[in-house]
Design an enzyme around this catalytic site. Structure first.
Site, mmCIF file in Angstrom:
data_model
loop_
_atom_site.group_PDB
_atom_site.id
_atom_site.type_symbol
_atom_site.label_atom_id
_atom_site.label_comp_id
_atom_site.label_asym_id
_atom_site.label_seq_id
_atom_site.Cartn_x
_atom_site.Cartn_y
_atom_site.Cartn_z
ATOM 1 N N ARG A 1 -13.652 -0.733 2.940
ATOM 2 C CA ARG A 1 -15.049 -1.096 2.772
ATOM 3 C C ARG A 1 -15.761 0.007 1.995
ATOM 4 N NH1 ARG A 1 -18.552 -3.470 7.690
ATOM 5 N NH2 ARG A 1 -20.497 -3.812 6.624
ATOM 6 N N ASN B 1 -10.314 -8.777 1.481
ATOM 7 C CA ASN B 1 -9.031 -8.702 2.178
ATOM 8 C C ASN B 1 -8.407 -10.078 2.325
ATOM 9 O OD1 ASN B 1 -8.245 -5.931 2.881
ATOM 10 N ND2 ASN B 1 -10.363 -5.895 3.568
ATOM 11 N N HIS C 1 -8.467 -4.389 17.013
ATOM 12 C CA HIS C 1 -8.342 -2.997 16.577
ATOM 13 C C HIS C 1 -9.670 -2.610 15.938
ATOM 14 C CE1 HIS C 1 -7.205 0.715 14.759
ATOM 15 N NE2 HIS C 1 -7.532 0.251 13.576
ATOM 16 N N GLY D 1 0.844 -1.208 0.000
ATOM 17 C CA GLY D 1 0.000 0.000 0.000
ATOM 18 C C GLY D 1 0.867 1.241 0.000
ATOM 19 N N ALA D 2 2.020 1.135 -0.659
ATOM 20 C CA ALA D 2 3.058 2.172 -0.575
ATOM 21 C C ALA D 2 2.623 3.516 -1.140
ATOM 22 C CB ALA D 2 4.319 1.683 -1.304
ATOM 23 N N ASN E 1 -6.654 -2.883 7.600
ATOM 24 C CA ASN E 1 -7.839 -3.429 8.290
ATOM 25 C C ASN E 1 -8.620 -4.455 7.482
ATOM 26 O OD1 ASN E 1 -7.829 -2.202 10.825
ATOM 27 N ND2 ASN E 1 -8.419 -0.242 9.899
ATOM 28 N N ASP F 1 -3.949 2.752 18.837
ATOM 29 C CA ASP F 1 -4.924 2.822 19.937
ATOM 30 C C ASP F 1 -4.197 3.093 21.255
ATOM 31 O OD1 ASP F 1 -7.124 1.882 18.144
ATOM 32 O OD2 ASP F 1 -5.832 0.129 18.070
ATOM 33 N N THR G 1 -0.999 -3.503 9.386
ATOM 34 C CA THR G 1 -1.729 -2.273 9.714
ATOM 35 C C THR G 1 -3.071 -2.242 8.993
ATOM 36 O OG1 THR G 1 0.315 -1.045 10.113
ATOM 37 C CG2 THR G 1 -1.608 0.265 9.547
HETATM 38 P P1 NAX Z 1 -5.262 4.160 1.149
HETATM 39 O O1 NAX Z 1 -6.507 3.712 0.474
HETATM 40 O O2 NAX Z 1 -4.836 5.589 1.061
HETATM 41 O O3 NAX Z 1 -4.042 3.290 0.610
HETATM 42 C C1 NAX Z 1 -4.093 1.907 0.508
HETATM 43 C C2 NAX Z 1 -3.177 1.519 -0.616
HETATM 44 O O4 NAX Z 1 -3.071 0.106 -0.616
HETATM 45 C C3 NAX Z 1 -3.664 1.945 -2.005
HETATM 46 O O5 NAX Z 1 -2.642 2.695 -2.658
HETATM 47 C C4 NAX Z 1 -3.935 0.625 -2.707
HETATM 48 O O6 NAX Z 1 -3.635 0.674 -4.094
HETATM 49 C C5 NAX Z 1 -2.978 -0.299 -1.963
HETATM 50 N N1 NAX Z 1 -3.306 -1.721 -2.075
HETATM 51 C C6 NAX Z 1 -4.511 -2.302 -2.111
HETATM 52 N N2 NAX Z 1 -4.394 -3.616 -2.284
HETATM 53 C C7 NAX Z 1 -3.082 -3.892 -2.334
HETATM 54 C C8 NAX Z 1 -2.335 -5.074 -2.500
HETATM 55 N N3 NAX Z 1 -2.935 -6.262 -2.679
HETATM 56 N N4 NAX Z 1 -0.987 -5.003 -2.519
HETATM 57 C C9 NAX Z 1 -0.389 -3.806 -2.381
HETATM 58 N N5 NAX Z 1 -1.036 -2.635 -2.230
HETATM 59 C C10 NAX Z 1 -2.379 -2.683 -2.195
HETATM 60 O O7 NAX Z 1 -5.411 3.702 2.664
HETATM 61 P P2 NAX Z 1 -4.594 4.192 3.938
HETATM 62 O O8 NAX Z 1 -5.265 5.367 4.527
HETATM 63 O O9 NAX Z 1 -3.154 4.283 3.613
HETATM 64 O O10 NAX Z 1 -4.886 2.975 4.957
HETATM 65 C C11 NAX Z 1 -4.375 1.691 4.709
HETATM 66 C C12 NAX Z 1 -4.995 0.682 5.665
HETATM 67 O O11 NAX Z 1 -4.697 1.005 7.014
HETATM 68 C C13 NAX Z 1 -6.521 0.620 5.585
HETATM 69 O O12 NAX Z 1 -6.917 -0.739 5.609
HETATM 70 C C14 NAX Z 1 -6.953 1.313 6.854
HETATM 71 O O13 NAX Z 1 -8.236 0.900 7.270
HETATM 72 C C15 NAX Z 1 -5.869 0.863 7.795
HETATM 73 N N6 NAX Z 1 -5.712 1.611 9.037
HETATM 74 C C16 NAX Z 1 -5.282 0.925 10.118
HETATM 75 C C17 NAX Z 1 -5.054 1.536 11.336
HETATM 76 C C18 NAX Z 1 -4.566 0.755 12.505
HETATM 77 O O14 NAX Z 1 -4.372 1.352 13.567
HETATM 78 N N7 NAX Z 1 -4.340 -0.570 12.430
HETATM 79 C C19 NAX Z 1 -5.321 2.982 11.523
HETATM 80 C C20 NAX Z 1 -5.332 3.745 10.223
HETATM 81 C C21 NAX Z 1 -5.993 3.031 9.079
HETATM 82 O O15 NAX Z 1 -7.382 3.172 9.205
#
Ligand code: NAX
Length: 324
Positions: free
Chosen positions: A89, A102, A184, A10-11, A128, A156, A126
């Protein structure tokens, strides 16, 4: 010193945009780092742009950058995999659709880690639903020891630290032994029972009504509050927590303190074995250990059980989908 090989999925996302720069600027210490940026094919051009900016920052510790859309390539020989990319979602998805979308990502990445990762690999999820994604990745990587997988509850934990610091007027550095238990998600439980502020019991400094009516809901719903205020989900704080969690896992927690990490349960505190649940943990030399023997009062018991029950439902759902 050989560089630490770090894969970030997700870089090109919003967390990635903050996380990569923290990793490259010494967030994990003074060891050089080699960054592997994994993205889906359609987002590779954006990842190229991020790589250009990383290069343009001329970070002294950044020894290499690679971009890939094949997880095997990104994870090849990796020491640390930060699995941030996940499918969010959307309005048309129910919970089963979310777990299934996922699940496809984390089964594939688990298999790729199993095949390609370095012998020292540590995997921190990280993206979700983080706990269950970590469970899916772990089960699909049978040759990697279970304790090498964890999910992020450090955000958290940090949110709880910050709220307690605001309330008591103490700096976060003067607060220790705080624990986030469970999932989480909004069911998580930020436990102040054992927390100390400047060495004093935290619960002697704040009243119970504040804990129940203010502190717990504020911490549990902080993500939603940030979305409402910012129009986008937590990104810089999530990246910061990911760095904190990785640094402590590799480098160790301070003596006398612990942190919160979602790790594979060994049955401690009544959490069913195998669930990836948040616990109080100490770390040293790249290993974690659940802090044992803490008293759990009836209020905490109820909160922990509720969050763990949610994890069991998620586990059953991914089992039914054939993902584990
Ligand atoms: P973004 O939607 O900005 O970025 C996610 C990126 O992941 C996109 O660039 C997408 O192309 C890429 N991606 C999707 N599938 C992929 C795969 N199979 N291989 C490689 N890359 C892939 O989301 P962002 O705000 O950066 O959040 C990322 C994740 O963190 C989400 O699932 C979000 O819910 C989760 N979070 C987790 C938190 C935690 O405390 N554990 C808090 C923050 C955040 O909500």
């Amino acid at each position: 010193m050989s560089p630490l090989r770090i894969a970030v999925t997700g870089a090109a996302g919003q967390i990635g945009y903050s996380l990569l720069f923290r990793l490259a600027s010494g967030g994990l210490g003074d060891r050089p780092v080699e960054l592997r940026l994994l993205e889906v094919p359609s987002t590779l051009p954006k990842a190229e742009g991020v790589a250009m900016e990383l290069l343009d920052s001329a970070f002294p510790l950044l020894s290499g950058i690679e971009i890939a859309d094949d997880p095997r390539r990104a994870f090849d020989g990796a020491d640390l995999a930060l699995l941030v990319g996940a499918r969010p979602r959307t309005a048309d998805m129910n919970r089963g659709d979310l777990l299934s979308a996922n699940g496809a990502i984390f089964t594939e990445q688990g298999r790729a880690l199993n095949e390609a990762a370095g012998a020292d690999i540590r995997v921190l999820v990280t993206g979700n639903p983080a706990n269950t994604n970590a469970l899916v990745a772990r089960v699909n990587a049978p040759d990697i020891p279970a304790e090498r997988f964890s999910a992020l509850t450090r955000l958290d934990h940090n949110r709880a630290l910050a709220q307690l610091a605001l309330k008591t007027g103490a700096p976060v550095t003067e607060i220790d032994r705080l624990t986030v238990w469970g999932n989480h998600s909004a069911t998580q439980y930020a436990d102040l029972t054992h927390a100390r502020v400047r060495g004093q019991d935290a619960l002697d400094l704040v009243d119970r009504a504040w804990v129940v009516d203010d502190f717990l809901p504020t911490v549990a719903h902080r993500g939603t509050a940030v979305i409402q205020a910012r129009g986008a989900s937590s990104a810089a704080s999530a990246a910061s927590a990911t760095v904190d969690a990785a640094r402590d896992w590799l480098g160790g927690t301070p003596a006398g303190d612990w942190t919160s990490m979602a790790v594979v349960s060994d049955g401690s505190y009544g959490v069913a074995e195998g669930l990836v649940s948040s616990f109080p943990v100490t770390t040293s030399n790249g290993r974690w250990r659940i802090v044992e023997g803490l008293d759990i009062d009836p209020f905490s018991r109820e909160r922990i059980d509720a969050s763990v029950a949610e994890l069991a439902v998620e586990r059953d759902a991914v089992r039914q989908l054939g993902l584990i």
